[in-house]
Design a protein around this motif. Sequence first.
Motif, PDB file in Angstrom:
ATOM      1  N   THR A 257       0.826  -1.204   0.000  1.00 41.74           N
ATOM      2  CA  THR A 257       0.000   0.000   0.000  1.00 41.74           C
ATOM      3  C   THR A 257       0.858   1.251   0.000  1.00 41.74           C
ATOM      4  O   THR A 257       0.564   2.227  -0.703  1.00 41.74           O
ATOM      5  N   HIS A 279      -9.251  -5.264  -2.780  1.00 44.52           N
ATOM      6  CA  HIS A 279     -10.458  -4.773  -2.108  1.00 44.52           C
ATOM      7  C   HIS A 279     -11.602  -5.767  -2.240  1.00 44.52           C
ATOM      8  O   HIS A 279     -12.443  -5.855  -1.341  1.00 44.52           O
ATOM      9  N   ARG A 282     -10.800  -8.355   0.403  1.00 45.06           N
ATOM     10  CA  ARG A 282     -10.800  -7.815   1.754  1.00 45.06           C
ATOM     11  C   ARG A 282     -12.195  -7.407   2.207  1.00 45.06           C
ATOM     12  O   ARG A 282     -12.577  -7.657   3.338  1.00 45.06           O
ATOM     13  N   GLY A 283     -12.967  -6.796   1.334  1.00 46.01           N
ATOM     14  CA  GLY A 283     -14.244  -6.248   1.764  1.00 46.01           C
ATOM     15  C   GLY A 283     -15.454  -7.058   1.352  1.00 46.01           C
ATOM     16  O   GLY A 283     -16.588  -6.667   1.657  1.00 46.01           O
ATOM     17  N   SER A 308      -7.410   4.167  -4.720  1.00 47.26           N
ATOM     18  CA  SER A 308      -7.286   3.506  -3.422  1.00 47.26           C
ATOM     19  C   SER A 308      -8.178   4.171  -2.381  1.00 47.26           C
ATOM     20  O   SER A 308      -8.867   3.495  -1.604  1.00 47.26           O
ATOM     21  N   LEU A 311     -11.972   3.424  -3.286  1.00 50.54           N
ATOM     22  CA  LEU A 311     -12.367   2.043  -2.989  1.00 50.54           C
ATOM     23  C   LEU A 311     -12.404   1.801  -1.480  1.00 50.54           C
ATOM     24  O   LEU A 311     -13.279   1.071  -0.988  1.00 50.54           O
ATOM     25  N   ALA A 312     -11.479   2.413  -0.763  1.00 54.94           N
ATOM     26  CA  ALA A 312     -11.503   2.281   0.694  1.00 54.94           C
ATOM     27  C   ALA A 312     -12.756   2.923   1.276  1.00 54.94           C
ATOM     28  O   ALA A 312     -13.384   2.375   2.195  1.00 54.94           O
ATOM     29  N   GLY A 315     -15.673   0.610   0.781  1.00 56.48           N
ATOM     30  CA  GLY A 315     -15.672  -0.478   1.746  1.00 56.48           C
ATOM     31  C   GLY A 315     -16.060  -0.049   3.144  1.00 56.48           C
ATOM     32  O   GLY A 315     -16.718  -0.808   3.878  1.00 56.48           O
TER      33      GLY A 315
END
Length: 395
Positions: A257, A279, A282-283, A308, A311-312, A315
């Motif tokens: 990251t 992602h 992870r999500g 990034s 998308l974070a 999530g």
Amino acid sequence: MPAPFQRRVVRRYTTEAVRVTAVLRLPLIGLMALLGPVIHVSHWQPDVFTGLLIVYALVAVIWLAVVLMREVGPWAGWASTAVDVTAVLALCIASGGATSVLLPVFFLLPISVAFQYRPRLTAIVGLCTAVGYQAVWIVYSKRDDAVGFPDEVYLYVGFLLWLAAATTALSYVLVRRSATVISLLDVRKQLVAESMDAEQRERRQLAENVHDGPLQNVLAARLDVEEALERHPDDRLTAAESALREAAGQLRSTVTTLHPQVLAQLGLTAALRELADTHAHRGGLEVRTALDEVGHPAAKELLYRVASELLANVGRHAQATTVELRLTRERGRLVMTVEDDGAGFDPAVVPKRVAQGHIGLASHIVRVESFGGSFDLTSAPGRGTRVVVTVPDAD
């Protein structure tokens, strides 16, 4: 100021001015078309007048469509103004008593040009308008012996000359102010660029420190635990080995990251694809991708960080089940779109969130704009969120 950045700003301002005048031109032509039915003017050449007006209207509609679809350069102001002056003069000459009725159109021409940030063009149009108005009256008076050359014509020409001077001064003031804005934008661009360079250096250094320090220590400890497990199987050692494996994975993810190697080695497209897969796993999201191969553009680090962050946010906050990540190359620009089917939000709350210290999204907006791009966010409660980021495509 870097020439490409200055040209982009000038093109943006020019396009806005040309679009405004293109929209305002249509109702003006409509009012000119009502000249006969409303005022009952006796035309000298009614067929010619009608034909000219129809051609003028068609050209105006086509021109409006062109400037709304794409940006235009400084030439557009000259071209559209030349057509306007020619059309008005031709219409006045082709009409009889319409000459005096069309007087307000002569006053409107230099005003419309003043907002194109071109003082010289404004002055030329103003002078040509005054001379053209007088020329129309000369033609009108010579054609009809019953109509003389009234003294009011000179007064109106004086008004038009004053208007030419006033609008030129206004255009000059607008140019000075736009130059100040461009200068401030350039300063902001340099500051943001320096900030991004410093951040990238810090991220790279931190990634190297994590990789060479804590990650290696965890891997070494994991090897010791695995060797101990081989000699003395124990549930507690098994749990420790599992924890160390998970910690090593988290540290590797952190290193990626901070400084994604795939971005530097394989380019933006591969990095975005890997980011989407990360992602998705992870999500628990369904991440759909449609990514053009764009290589290593100058904005690759910026677009990767923006993707990034977006998308974070999906999530963490969107409560979405599906998100789409698209990257296309269109006419010298890179367009990245992130769209989800989540809860959405009111974009008006972004400034309030910034005031509360949540600057992630706002900082990326500033960075994109400083790079000469645009950041368009569309969202509403219950309707998901769509973000379109557009930046210049430069290697």
